[in-house]
Scaffold this active site. Structure first.
Site, PDB file in Angstrom:
ATOM      1  N   GLN A  13       0.829  -1.217   0.000  1.00  0.00           N
ATOM      2  CA  GLN A  13       0.000   0.000   0.000  1.00  0.00           C
ATOM      3  C   GLN A  13       0.865   1.270   0.000  1.00  0.00           C
ATOM      4  OE1 GLN A  13      -3.547   1.423   2.746  1.00  0.00           O
ATOM      5  NE2 GLN A  13      -1.638   1.845   3.815  1.00  0.00           N
ATOM      6  N   ALA A  80       9.567  -2.424   3.407  1.00  0.00           N
ATOM      7  CA  ALA A  80       9.351  -3.876   3.379  1.00  0.00           C
ATOM      8  C   ALA A  80       9.141  -4.398   4.789  1.00  0.00           C
ATOM      9  CB  ALA A  80      10.557  -4.578   2.748  1.00  0.00           C
ATOM     10  N   ALA A  81       8.136  -5.225   4.957  1.00  0.00           N
ATOM     11  CA  ALA A  81       7.879  -5.837   6.267  1.00  0.00           C
ATOM     12  C   ALA A  81       6.857  -6.954   6.130  1.00  0.00           C
ATOM     13  CB  ALA A  81       7.331  -4.796   7.258  1.00  0.00           C
ATOM     14  N   SER A  83       3.825  -7.211   7.653  1.00  0.00           N
ATOM     15  CA  SER A  83       3.190  -6.058   8.300  1.00  0.00           C
ATOM     16  C   SER A  83       1.866  -6.377   8.990  1.00  0.00           C
ATOM     17  CB  SER A  83       2.966  -4.949   7.260  1.00  0.00           C
ATOM     18  OG  SER A  83       1.871  -5.284   6.438  1.00  0.00           O
ATOM     19  N   SER A 124       6.364   2.098  13.654  1.00  0.00           N
ATOM     20  CA  SER A 124       4.915   1.920  13.812  1.00  0.00           C
ATOM     21  C   SER A 124       4.414   2.288  15.204  1.00  0.00           C
ATOM     22  CB  SER A 124       4.576   0.446  13.561  1.00  0.00           C
ATOM     23  OG  SER A 124       3.270   0.148  13.978  1.00  0.00           O
ATOM     24  N   GLU A 126       2.393   0.588  16.659  1.00  0.00           N
ATOM     25  CA  GLU A 126       2.296  -0.680  17.396  1.00  0.00           C
ATOM     26  C   GLU A 126       3.402  -0.800  18.449  1.00  0.00           C
ATOM     27  OE1 GLU A 126       0.345  -3.821  17.309  1.00  0.00           O
ATOM     28  OE2 GLU A 126      -1.060  -2.272  16.740  1.00  0.00           O
ATOM     29  N   TYR A 148       5.161  -8.664  16.026  1.00  0.00           N
ATOM     30  CA  TYR A 148       5.342  -7.577  15.048  1.00  0.00           C
ATOM     31  C   TYR A 148       5.798  -6.298  15.754  1.00  0.00           C
ATOM     32  CZ  TYR A 148       4.028  -3.720  11.951  1.00  0.00           C
ATOM     33  OH  TYR A 148       4.028  -2.551  11.206  1.00  0.00           O
ATOM     34  N   LYS A 152       9.293  -4.236  15.313  1.00  0.00           N
ATOM     35  CA  LYS A 152       9.367  -2.818  14.917  1.00  0.00           C
ATOM     36  C   LYS A 152      10.179  -1.997  15.929  1.00  0.00           C
ATOM     37  CE  LYS A 152       7.247  -2.305  10.943  1.00  0.00           C
ATOM     38  NZ  LYS A 152       7.942  -1.786   9.748  1.00  0.00           N
ATOM     39  N   ARG A 183      -5.443  -0.661   0.555  1.00  0.00           N
ATOM     40  CA  ARG A 183      -5.113  -1.406   1.771  1.00  0.00           C
ATOM     41  C   ARG A 183      -5.362  -2.892   1.561  1.00  0.00           C
ATOM     42  NH1 ARG A 183      -2.107  -1.609   6.385  1.00  0.00           N
ATOM     43  NH2 ARG A 183      -3.171  -0.711   8.175  1.00  0.00           N
TER      44      ARG A 183
HETATM   45  P1  NAP Z   1       2.056  -3.850   3.062  1.00  0.00           P
HETATM   46  O1  NAP Z   1       0.974  -3.377   2.160  1.00  0.00           O
HETATM   47  O2  NAP Z   1       1.881  -5.146   3.787  1.00  0.00           O
HETATM   48  O3  NAP Z   1       3.411  -3.936   2.183  1.00  0.00           O
HETATM   49  C1  NAP Z   1       4.543  -4.609   2.656  1.00  0.00           C
HETATM   50  C2  NAP Z   1       5.576  -4.676   1.544  1.00  0.00           C
HETATM   51  O4  NAP Z   1       6.739  -5.368   2.027  1.00  0.00           O
HETATM   52  C3  NAP Z   1       5.109  -5.434   0.289  1.00  0.00           C
HETATM   53  O5  NAP Z   1       5.575  -4.758  -0.854  1.00  0.00           O
HETATM   54  C4  NAP Z   1       5.820  -6.776   0.427  1.00  0.00           C
HETATM   55  O6  NAP Z   1       6.055  -7.421  -0.792  1.00  0.00           O
HETATM   56  C5  NAP Z   1       7.135  -6.298   1.025  1.00  0.00           C
HETATM   57  N1  NAP Z   1       7.908  -7.399   1.621  1.00  0.00           N
HETATM   58  C6  NAP Z   1       7.490  -8.323   2.525  1.00  0.00           C
HETATM   59  N2  NAP Z   1       8.493  -9.163   2.813  1.00  0.00           N
HETATM   60  C7  NAP Z   1       9.560  -8.796   2.068  1.00  0.00           C
HETATM   61  C8  NAP Z   1      10.876  -9.284   1.905  1.00  0.00           C
HETATM   62  N3  NAP Z   1      11.304 -10.359   2.585  1.00  0.00           N
HETATM   63  N4  NAP Z   1      11.730  -8.623   1.069  1.00  0.00           N
HETATM   64  C9  NAP Z   1      11.304  -7.547   0.368  1.00  0.00           C
HETATM   65  N5  NAP Z   1      10.055  -7.055   0.452  1.00  0.00           N
HETATM   66  C10 NAP Z   1       9.198  -7.660   1.302  1.00  0.00           C
HETATM   67  O7  NAP Z   1       2.392  -2.762   4.159  1.00  0.00           O
HETATM   68  P2  NAP Z   1       2.063  -1.178   4.166  1.00  0.00           P
HETATM   69  O8  NAP Z   1       0.767  -0.956   4.836  1.00  0.00           O
HETATM   70  O9  NAP Z   1       2.323  -0.635   2.820  1.00  0.00           O
HETATM   71  O10 NAP Z   1       3.177  -0.667   5.193  1.00  0.00           O
HETATM   72  C11 NAP Z   1       4.465  -0.259   4.733  1.00  0.00           C
HETATM   73  C12 NAP Z   1       5.430  -0.290   5.903  1.00  0.00           C
HETATM   74  O11 NAP Z   1       4.969   0.608   6.914  1.00  0.00           O
HETATM   75  C13 NAP Z   1       5.585  -1.631   6.605  1.00  0.00           C
HETATM   76  O12 NAP Z   1       6.906  -1.734   7.071  1.00  0.00           O
HETATM   77  C14 NAP Z   1       4.618  -1.549   7.774  1.00  0.00           C
HETATM   78  O13 NAP Z   1       5.007  -2.428   8.795  1.00  0.00           O
HETATM   79  C15 NAP Z   1       4.789  -0.089   8.147  1.00  0.00           C
HETATM   80  N6  NAP Z   1       3.659   0.560   8.812  1.00  0.00           N
HETATM   81  C16 NAP Z   1       2.443   0.531   8.225  1.00  0.00           C
HETATM   82  C17 NAP Z   1       1.385   1.203   8.830  1.00  0.00           C
HETATM   83  C18 NAP Z   1       0.004   1.211   8.208  1.00  0.00           C
HETATM   84  O14 NAP Z   1      -0.942   1.580   8.915  1.00  0.00           O
HETATM   85  N7  NAP Z   1      -0.127   0.881   6.941  1.00  0.00           N
HETATM   86  C19 NAP Z   1       1.600   1.918  10.027  1.00  0.00           C
HETATM   87  C20 NAP Z   1       2.886   1.933  10.580  1.00  0.00           C
HETATM   88  C21 NAP Z   1       3.915   1.262   9.948  1.00  0.00           C
HETATM   89  P3  NAP Z   1       4.963  -8.445  -1.432  1.00  0.00           P
HETATM   90  O15 NAP Z   1       3.976  -7.579  -2.174  1.00  0.00           O
HETATM   91  O16 NAP Z   1       5.809  -9.289  -2.322  1.00  0.00           O
HETATM   92  O17 NAP Z   1       4.330  -9.195  -0.305  1.00  0.00           O
HETATM   93  O1  G4F Z   2      -6.425  -3.327  10.870  1.00  0.00           O
HETATM   94  P1  G4F Z   2      -5.618  -4.065  11.866  1.00  0.00           P
HETATM   95  O2  G4F Z   2      -5.234  -5.460  11.532  1.00  0.00           O
HETATM   96  O3  G4F Z   2      -4.345  -3.156  12.140  1.00  0.00           O
HETATM   97  P2  G4F Z   2      -3.276  -3.085  13.350  1.00  0.00           P
HETATM   98  O4  G4F Z   2      -3.184  -4.361  14.075  1.00  0.00           O
HETATM   99  O5  G4F Z   2      -3.581  -1.865  14.133  1.00  0.00           O
HETATM  100  O6  G4F Z   2      -1.910  -2.900  12.550  1.00  0.00           O
HETATM  101  C1  G4F Z   2      -1.810  -1.982  11.452  1.00  0.00           C
HETATM  102  O7  G4F Z   2      -1.432  -0.720  11.942  1.00  0.00           O
HETATM  103  C2  G4F Z   2      -0.127  -0.677  12.564  1.00  0.00           C
HETATM  104  C3  G4F Z   2       0.088   0.766  13.048  1.00  0.00           C
HETATM  105  O8  G4F Z   2      -0.468   0.907  14.339  1.00  0.00           O
HETATM  106  C4  G4F Z   2       0.896  -1.089  11.539  1.00  0.00           C
HETATM  107  F1  G4F Z   2       2.145  -1.006  12.077  1.00  0.00           F
HETATM  108  C5  G4F Z   2       0.607  -2.508  11.088  1.00  0.00           C
HETATM  109  O9  G4F Z   2       1.548  -2.881  10.064  1.00  0.00           O
HETATM  110  C6  G4F Z   2      -0.791  -2.547  10.475  1.00  0.00           C
HETATM  111  O10 G4F Z   2      -0.781  -1.750   9.309  1.00  0.00           O
HETATM  112  O11 G4F Z   2      -6.373  -4.099  13.276  1.00  0.00           O
HETATM  113  C7  G4F Z   2      -6.872  -2.936  13.887  1.00  0.00           C
HETATM  114  C8  G4F Z   2      -7.733  -3.311  15.083  1.00  0.00           C
HETATM  115  C9  G4F Z   2      -7.069  -4.300  16.054  1.00  0.00           C
HETATM  116  O12 G4F Z   2      -7.302  -3.871  17.367  1.00  0.00           O
HETATM  117  C10 G4F Z   2      -7.806  -5.599  15.812  1.00  0.00           C
HETATM  118  O13 G4F Z   2      -7.890  -6.449  16.963  1.00  0.00           O
HETATM  119  O14 G4F Z   2      -8.910  -3.949  14.608  1.00  0.00           O
HETATM  120  C11 G4F Z   2      -9.177  -5.059  15.444  1.00  0.00           C
HETATM  121  N1  G4F Z   2      -9.996  -6.034  14.719  1.00  0.00           N
HETATM  122  C12 G4F Z   2     -11.223  -6.457  15.102  1.00  0.00           C
HETATM  123  N2  G4F Z   2     -11.670  -7.399  14.255  1.00  0.00           N
HETATM  124  C13 G4F Z   2      -9.637  -6.698  13.604  1.00  0.00           C
HETATM  125  C14 G4F Z   2     -10.691  -7.562  13.309  1.00  0.00           C
HETATM  126  N3  G4F Z   2      -8.528  -6.619  12.834  1.00  0.00           N
HETATM  127  C15 G4F Z   2      -8.470  -7.417  11.738  1.00  0.00           C
HETATM  128  N4  G4F Z   2      -7.387  -7.325  10.950  1.00  0.00           N
HETATM  129  N5  G4F Z   2      -9.475  -8.292  11.427  1.00  0.00           N
HETATM  130  C16 G4F Z   2     -10.612  -8.410  12.190  1.00  0.00           C
HETATM  131  O15 G4F Z   2     -11.497  -9.192  11.880  1.00  0.00           O
END
Ligand code: NAP
Ligand code: G4F
Length: 323
Positions: A13, A80-81, A83, A124, A126, A148, A152, A183
């Site tokens: 994403q 990359a993660a 995630s 993050s 988290e 996770y 982080k 997403r």
């Molecule tokens: P995402 O959609 O899950 O994307 C993760 C990316 O990492 C994908 O491109 C995946 O590739 C790549 N990846 C996984 N394993 C790898 C490996 N071994 N080597 C190289 N690439 C690899 O996550 P996102 O939501 O875009 O988040 C981006 C980053 O921000 C992550 O580090 C996540 O933990 C962090 N973050 C996200 C949020 C959030 O709310 N979105 C908040 C805080 C931090 P594939 O497509 O091949 O699987």
């Molecule tokens: O959408 P979630 O899976 O995101 P979560 O766990 O907050 O993590 C995301 O945000 C982090 C930043 O704070 C990133 F670092 C991480 O990589 C990721 O992008 O869950 C959000 C909340 C949780 O409390 C979970 O318990 O939603 C609650 N939830 C309730 N029912 C659910 C569900 N989450 C998921 N995924 N699926 C459910 O059915």
């Protein structure tokens, strides 16, 4: 001169929105992709002809060194993660290898090839886990609640450590949850908006969820990638919380999403223990004063606008699929 950026995780994403942003800023964008048996370039299909995609993996340091040697980026964004928090209990070691040690591999590759490269680490909220103060700032102690979150915390501190040990321009963005129509379907916002679209079109009747009372500070991914870029444009590297400052429960998310489609969430949500977590992060809300004041960062989409955007996008996709 045109700047060159390398994005790890470009197929995800954030990687796709960051690539959009960097291209609009005139960058040459190199994206690291890992080998898979089928292509997963959906999120970057609209810009693929403007990107250079290179094969490497954060599990394999030599592959990262080779990419840096060959493409010589000015900036590296490490997105990359593994995630998904829920998966990190089932695959804690893999999560540690990718999400924690992967950061060291990228930092070492930078240190060995060109320590002038500017580095961004995707940290993050988290890491705050069982929160020690409200709202959370750059100084709030960490208390991660999942493998996770623990990974982080390691990635954050190794970034700080390489900055202090080797003088790297390495910054860590502590980003709170950010969402979009791109997403992944497993995250709760998209699970709900996709489910609403399916229910509206008669393809499904219910969505099964875990904890409805968990609260998150949800923003729009398109806004958040601009903060990543802004961090690397500063003279000095630093750490920044990026958040909206508002928190909402999963229940409120359901209310807004179903209402957008003219439905009542109470008629369609089933609680399913399988989606509850061994340890929950109950409440997150960030204080983004530093990123606002120092980098001039702003949000352009609020919570209701974000969820409605996602429902509308899922309805569009679903309508095209069924017609
Ligand atoms: P995402 O959609 O899950 O994307 C993760 C990316 O990492 C994908 O491109 C995946 O590739 C790549 N990846 C996984 N394993 C790898 C490996 N071994 N080597 C190289 N690439 C690899 O996550 P996102 O939501 O875009 O988040 C981006 C980053 O921000 C992550 O580090 C996540 O933990 C962090 N973050 C996200 C949020 C959030 O709310 N979105 C908040 C805080 C931090 P594939 O497509 O091949 O699987
Ligand atoms: O959408 P979630 O899976 O995101 P979560 O766990 O907050 O993590 C995301 O945000 C982090 C930043 O704070 C990133 F670092 C991480 O990589 C990721 O992008 O869950 C959000 C909340 C949780 O409390 C979970 O318990 O939603 C609650 N939830 C309730 N029912 C659910 C569900 N989450 C998921 N995924 N699926 C459910 O059915």
């Amino acid at each position: 001169m045109q700047k060159r950026a390398l994005i790890t995780g470009i197929t995800g994403q954030d990687g796709s929105y960051l690539a959009d942003w960097l291209l609009s800023e005139g960058y040459e964008v190199v994206g690291m992709v890992r080998r898979s048996s089928t292509l997963n370039f959906e999120r970057i299909a609209h810009i693929q002809d403007r990107l250079t995609l290179v094969s490497a993996d954060v599990l394999d340091e030599v592959s990262i060194v080779e990419v840096l040697r060959e493409h010589r980026p000015d900036e590296v964004y490490n997105l990359a993660a593994q995630s998904f928090v829920q998966t990190s209990w089932g695959q804690p070691v893999l999560t540690g290898e990718v999400t924690a040690l992967g950061v060291t591999r990228v930092l070492d590759a930078i240190r060995l090839t060109n320590p002038e490269i500017r580095f961004y680490q995707a940290s993050s909220s988290e890491m705050f886990g069982k929160v020690r103060e409200v709202p959370q700032t750059e100084h709030t102690p960490f208390y991660p609640r999942s493998p996770y979150g623990v990974a982080k915390v390691y990635g954050h501190w190794i970034t700080v450590n390489y900055r202090e040990s080797y003088g790297l321009h390495a910054s860590s963005g502590i980003l709170f949850n950010h969402e979009s129509p791109r997403r992944g379907l497993e995250f709760v916002t998209r699970k709900v908006t996709n489910g609403v679209a399916r229910i509206k079109l008669g393809l499904d009747r219910e969505i099964r969820l875990g904890n409805l009372e968990a609260k998150r500070d949800w923003g729009f991914a398109g806004d958040y990638v601009q903060a990543m870029w802004a961090m690397l444009q500063q003279d000095e590297p630093d750490d920044y919380v990026v958040a909206t400052g508002e928190t909402h429960s999963v229940r409120e998310l359901c209310e807004v999403a179903f209402a957008r489609a003219g439905l009542n969430y109470e008629d369609h949500i089933q609680i399913d223990q399988r989606f509850k977590r061994p340890a929950e992060v109950d409440f997150l809300v960030g204080n983004a004063a530093k990123v606002r004041e120092k980098l001039g960062w702003r949000t352009h989409v609020d919570f209701v606008g974000l969820i409605e955007m996602m429902v509308d996008a899922d309805l569009d996709v679903m309508r095209r699929q069924v017609s």
